[in-house]
Enzyme design. Sequence first.
Site, PDB file in Angstrom:
ATOM      1  N   GLU A 176      -2.550  -0.215   1.428  1.00 31.39           N
ATOM      2  CA  GLU A 176      -2.465  -0.379   2.878  1.00 31.39           C
ATOM      3  C   GLU A 176      -1.021  -0.296   3.376  1.00 31.39           C
ATOM      4  OE1 GLU A 176      -3.678  -3.427   6.547  1.00 31.39           O
ATOM      5  OE2 GLU A 176      -3.860  -4.077   4.466  1.00 31.39           O
ATOM      6  N   LYS A 213      -6.242   2.037   3.088  1.00 29.80           N
ATOM      7  CA  LYS A 213      -6.485   1.353   4.358  1.00 29.80           C
ATOM      8  C   LYS A 213      -5.333   1.705   5.282  1.00 29.80           C
ATOM      9  CE  LYS A 213      -7.577  -3.063   6.564  1.00 29.80           C
ATOM     10  NZ  LYS A 213      -8.012  -4.461   6.384  1.00 29.80           N
TER      11      LYS A 213
END
Length: 295
Positions: A176, A213
């Site tokens: 992420e 993500k």
Amino acid sequence: MNRQQMIECITTGQGFIAALDQSGGSTPKALRGYGVDDHEWSGDEEMFAQIHAMRARVITAPSFASGKVIGAILFEKTMDGEVDGKPTAEALKARGVVPFIKVDEGLADDADGVQLMKPMVKLAALLEKSVATGMFGTKMRSVIKAANPAGIAAIVAQQFEVASQILDAGLVPMIEPEYDITAEDRAAGEDILLAEIMKHLDALPEGREVMLKLSIPMKPGLYNPAIVHPRVLRVVALSGGFSTDEACARLAQNPGMIASFSRGLLQDLRKGQTDAEFDAVLGKAIDQIAAASMA
């Protein structure tokens, strides 16, 4: 669910991943939003007991097992606890939800337009415990604030370096590198980010698969090359501060990305709601986020 069933759920499931991983710094705000005042708890243990009770109520709500929530990201203390008399990971899997664990230890100071992850001194022990607990994957967050090529290269390199350790432990890393949605140069920076991500994906050997993500991109469809990459199980989107309605509208313009929202899922839940009211509100949010994920 066994491992193969969890892989199939994540790669082909028609739904989204719930982010239930608020940690120490964000927990008081989350509790206030839920209707738990600061005076109702004292110290970290009572605070985490309150947030665990909220998460347990979410996980055991009928709508959470609708099949539209295919995964859930947990904070370590949530993983360590029980839901409905079972370890949290097992309670999730019994409801058809794949469990992930947040493993980063916060953000370093700004440098070159980014915030790298702080040194993860507890990672080895946390990974060992997560495997023993039956987790499927991990999540770790760093933040990009400017289209600085050196900073973005460093942030992606760090994410993939830690991802290698996570893969070695037998877990699937969710990478992420969040792009701050308020950054004025975000469109240009996201092009740089994609190029760096693709470079590292192409370098992964066969059998090493990750998840991504990412902030919902300025240019719809930007992350399509990552979505179809053979080393990527799934690309999920964070809401990044957008309202639920705007995040869902933007996500729907990016087929192949699914949501991994926190605030959008939980923002209208209140401790004082009856179980029926609670489930109705939660179910409405689940339906909206799932529809955007499957658009």
